[in-house]
Design an enzyme around this catalytic site. Structure first.
Site, mmCIF file in Angstrom:
data_model
loop_
_atom_site.group_PDB
_atom_site.id
_atom_site.type_symbol
_atom_site.label_atom_id
_atom_site.label_comp_id
_atom_site.label_asym_id
_atom_site.label_seq_id
_atom_site.Cartn_x
_atom_site.Cartn_y
_atom_site.Cartn_z
ATOM 1 N N GLU A 1 15.094 1.900 -11.581
ATOM 2 C CA GLU A 1 15.795 2.357 -10.385
ATOM 3 C C GLU A 1 17.286 2.027 -10.382
ATOM 4 O OE1 GLU A 1 13.966 4.059 -7.672
ATOM 5 O OE2 GLU A 1 12.831 4.257 -9.493
ATOM 6 N N HIS B 1 9.396 -5.707 -12.349
ATOM 7 C CA HIS B 1 8.420 -4.638 -12.562
ATOM 8 C C HIS B 1 7.029 -5.229 -12.654
ATOM 9 C CE1 HIS B 1 6.341 -1.159 -14.213
ATOM 10 N NE2 HIS B 1 7.254 -0.483 -13.543
HETATM 11 N N1 ACO Z 1 14.119 -9.828 -6.772
HETATM 12 C C1 ACO Z 1 13.794 -11.121 -6.554
HETATM 13 N N2 ACO Z 1 12.597 -11.644 -6.798
HETATM 14 C C2 ACO Z 1 11.665 -10.813 -7.273
HETATM 15 C C3 ACO Z 1 11.901 -9.468 -7.544
HETATM 16 C C4 ACO Z 1 13.195 -8.975 -7.261
HETATM 17 N N3 ACO Z 1 13.521 -7.689 -7.474
HETATM 18 N N4 ACO Z 1 10.783 -8.878 -8.012
HETATM 19 C C5 ACO Z 1 9.844 -9.846 -8.050
HETATM 20 N N5 ACO Z 1 10.379 -11.024 -7.603
HETATM 21 C C6 ACO Z 1 9.709 -12.308 -7.496
HETATM 22 C C7 ACO Z 1 8.906 -12.407 -6.199
HETATM 23 O O1 ACO Z 1 9.678 -12.887 -5.144
HETATM 24 C C8 ACO Z 1 7.819 -13.377 -6.619
HETATM 25 O O2 ACO Z 1 8.360 -14.670 -6.623
HETATM 26 P P1 ACO Z 1 7.494 -15.922 -6.093
HETATM 27 O O3 ACO Z 1 6.261 -15.975 -6.925
HETATM 28 O O4 ACO Z 1 8.420 -17.091 -6.298
HETATM 29 O O5 ACO Z 1 7.179 -15.626 -4.663
HETATM 30 C C9 ACO Z 1 7.565 -13.004 -8.070
HETATM 31 O O6 ACO Z 1 8.771 -12.409 -8.556
HETATM 32 C C10 ACO Z 1 6.418 -12.034 -8.260
HETATM 33 O O7 ACO Z 1 6.534 -11.010 -7.278
HETATM 34 P P2 ACO Z 1 5.442 -9.883 -7.112
HETATM 35 O O8 ACO Z 1 5.692 -9.141 -5.857
HETATM 36 O O9 ACO Z 1 4.080 -10.482 -7.314
HETATM 37 O O10 ACO Z 1 5.791 -8.997 -8.383
HETATM 38 P P3 ACO Z 1 5.224 -7.605 -8.769
HETATM 39 O O11 ACO Z 1 5.331 -7.557 -10.239
HETATM 40 O O12 ACO Z 1 3.920 -7.326 -8.147
HETATM 41 O O13 ACO Z 1 6.293 -6.610 -8.074
HETATM 42 C C11 ACO Z 1 7.976 -5.000 -7.801
HETATM 43 C C12 ACO Z 1 6.896 -5.560 -8.722
HETATM 44 C C13 ACO Z 1 7.328 -4.523 -6.479
HETATM 45 C C14 ACO Z 1 8.652 -3.829 -8.482
HETATM 46 C C15 ACO Z 1 9.007 -6.116 -7.501
HETATM 47 O O14 ACO Z 1 9.587 -6.567 -8.698
HETATM 48 C C16 ACO Z 1 10.083 -5.682 -6.508
HETATM 49 O O15 ACO Z 1 9.849 -5.774 -5.301
HETATM 50 N N6 ACO Z 1 11.268 -5.221 -7.011
HETATM 51 C C17 ACO Z 1 12.330 -4.763 -6.147
HETATM 52 C C18 ACO Z 1 12.087 -3.335 -5.680
HETATM 53 C C19 ACO Z 1 12.249 -2.334 -6.803
HETATM 54 O O16 ACO Z 1 13.199 -2.361 -7.559
HETATM 55 N N7 ACO Z 1 11.303 -1.389 -6.861
HETATM 56 C C20 ACO Z 1 11.299 -0.332 -7.878
HETATM 57 C C21 ACO Z 1 10.234 -0.575 -8.912
HETATM 58 S S1 ACO Z 1 10.227 0.635 -10.195
HETATM 59 C C22 ACO Z 1 9.390 1.929 -9.530
HETATM 60 O O17 ACO Z 1 8.600 1.814 -8.639
HETATM 61 C C23 ACO Z 1 9.659 3.271 -10.060
#
Ligand code: ACO
Length: 369
Positions: A314, A261
């Site tokens: 989710e 998140h």
């Molecule tokens: N699985 C694996 N790795 C992840 C995940 C995940 N679900 N989420 C973040 N990371 C990792 C990224 O790969 C990144 O790693 P790195 O620095 O080694 O490259 C690091 O964590 C940071 O990632 P960001 O994209 O900068 O994280 P951010 O906090 O901006 O993203 C998000 C948040 C988009 C929700 C992300 O966690 C994600 O893509 N999750 C999966 C999709 C999801 O479940 N979306 C629903 C969100 S809740 C909602 O919108 C109602």
């Protein structure tokens, strides 16, 4: 830095942590793992309030009295009974779009006076009525997409369950879906809410704001995640070893849907309540989701140490919706039904500030000839 200007500032990638507006609608406390709607804990509201009550709290700023509730119900019923809505839904169904496209097309084609008028051309009361009417279109459009009568009978949640499953919902299903939808109504400056506010700042119509927000919600990193979380559950169910499957996913650069998140640095409180509700219902699928969450926690902690990547709303929203009999194709649309309430409240708040949201970009292309 924009080389033609001297008054720009650079902000973090993705605007992470940048405050772009004041709001009195909701606040997410990422370090504490809590959030509230207008000062009232959202999880407590999800346990004890109806969808309609929290809808009024977000739009009107206070929980309703009994009389207000009746007037509100009449407004929703009026939207659903509209002959124009049915005509539009028939036309939309004729081209058989998916549920989200059906909602967007219904909004776009309805051409209702206030919902379609430029926000700045409407007096505050008409703007507020347009906000309620526009959000009320979503469950009605989903019901019509499912070829069911969208009439407002027993409340938004029970009517929705009946419309999408064709069956009488039981007590747990109504309670669990109400909790999910209340928790999903608003959540700070998420991507779709920000989209709605950017469009509102141009003075465009309520419909334009909500349609744009819906587009942002659809993405798999935002509201498009629930069905994908279930696809992942299907895969781990078939995999010989859960942790090896998760390792392979991460090694291939894919993200685990339903985890991580942008704001929470601890557990997502929405995931916790929905997990509790899912466990109350129980069953093989719930056991699988709990085992998957635990395995993913372990693997993410190992592969991405220090990131606090846990289950977000989710994962268990998808499990709860599946237990309610909601098909995957309708999950993001169901999410939108709740979030449209938050978007519409934010549009009203944004419309009270006449400043257009117009940031700058840094040009990194070839030098001008
Ligand atoms: N699985 C694996 N790795 C992840 C995940 C995940 N679900 N989420 C973040 N990371 C990792 C990224 O790969 C990144 O790693 P790195 O620095 O080694 O490259 C690091 O964590 C940071 O990632 P960001 O994209 O900068 O994280 P951010 O906090 O901006 O993203 C998000 C948040 C988009 C929700 C992300 O966690 C994600 O893509 N999750 C999966 C999709 C999801 O479940 N979306 C629903 C969100 S809740 C909602 O919108 C109602």
């Amino acid at each position: 830095m924009d080389r033609n200007r001297t008054d720009t500032i650079s902000v973090p990638r993705g605007l992470a942590g940048v405050v772009v507006a004041d709001t009195s609608i909701s606040e997410v406390r990422g370090d504490a793992g809590t959030f509230h709607y207008r000062g009232t804990d959202a999880v407590a509201l999800a346990r004890s309030s109806s969808f309609e009550q929290v809808w009024q709290l977000l739009v009107d700023g206070r929980l309703p009295d009994v009389g207000d509730g009746e007037e509100f119900a009449q407004q929703i019923a009026g939207v659903r009974a509209s002959a124009r809505l049915r005509t539009v839904a028939d036309a939309v169904r004729a081209v058989s779009p998916g549920a989200l496209a059906a909602v967007a097309a219904t909004w776009s084609l309805l051409s209702d006076g206030a919902q379609d008028a430029a926000l700045y051309d409407l007096a505050p009361q008409r703007r507020r009525d347009a906000a309620i009417a526009a959000a009320a279109v979503v469950p009605a459009a989903i019901a019509l997409h499912c070829r069911r009568n969208p009439a407002y009978r027993r409340g938004v949640v029970a009517d929705h369950l009946q419309a999408v499953t064709g069956r009488e919902p039981d007590e747990w299903q109504q309670r669990a879906l109400t909790a999910y939808l209340v928790l999903a109504m608003d959540h700070g400056f998420n991507a779709s809410t920000f989209t709605a506010r950017v469009i509102a700042s141009t003075g465009a119509s309520m419909t334009a704001c909500l349609t744009g927000a819906l587009g942002a919600l659809a993405g798999p990193r935002h509201g498009g995640a629930p069905s994908r979380s279930l696809d992942a559950l299907d895969s781990v169910d078939e995999a010989a070893d859960m942790e090896s499957w998760i390792h392979a996913e991460l090694a291939s650069g894919r993200r685990l849907m339903g985890f991580g998140h942008a704001v929470y640095r601890t557990r997502d409180p929405r995931a916790q309540l929905l997990k509790q509700l899912a466990c109350e219902r129980g069953g093989r699928r719930v056991d699988l989701a709990v085992a998957y969450e635990q395995a993913a926690d372990r693997v993410l902690g190992e592969v991405k140490p220090g990131r606090a990547l846990h289950a977000n709303v989710e994962l268990y929203a998808a499990v709860v919706m599946e237990l309610c009999g909601i098909p995957r194709e309708l999950m993001t649309a169901t999410f939108a039904m709740a979030r449209a309430v938050g978007w519409s409240a934010h549009v009203l708040e944004q419309a009270a500030d006449p400043k257009i949201i117009r940031p700058a970009s840094r040009y990194v292309g070839p030098e001008a000839a």
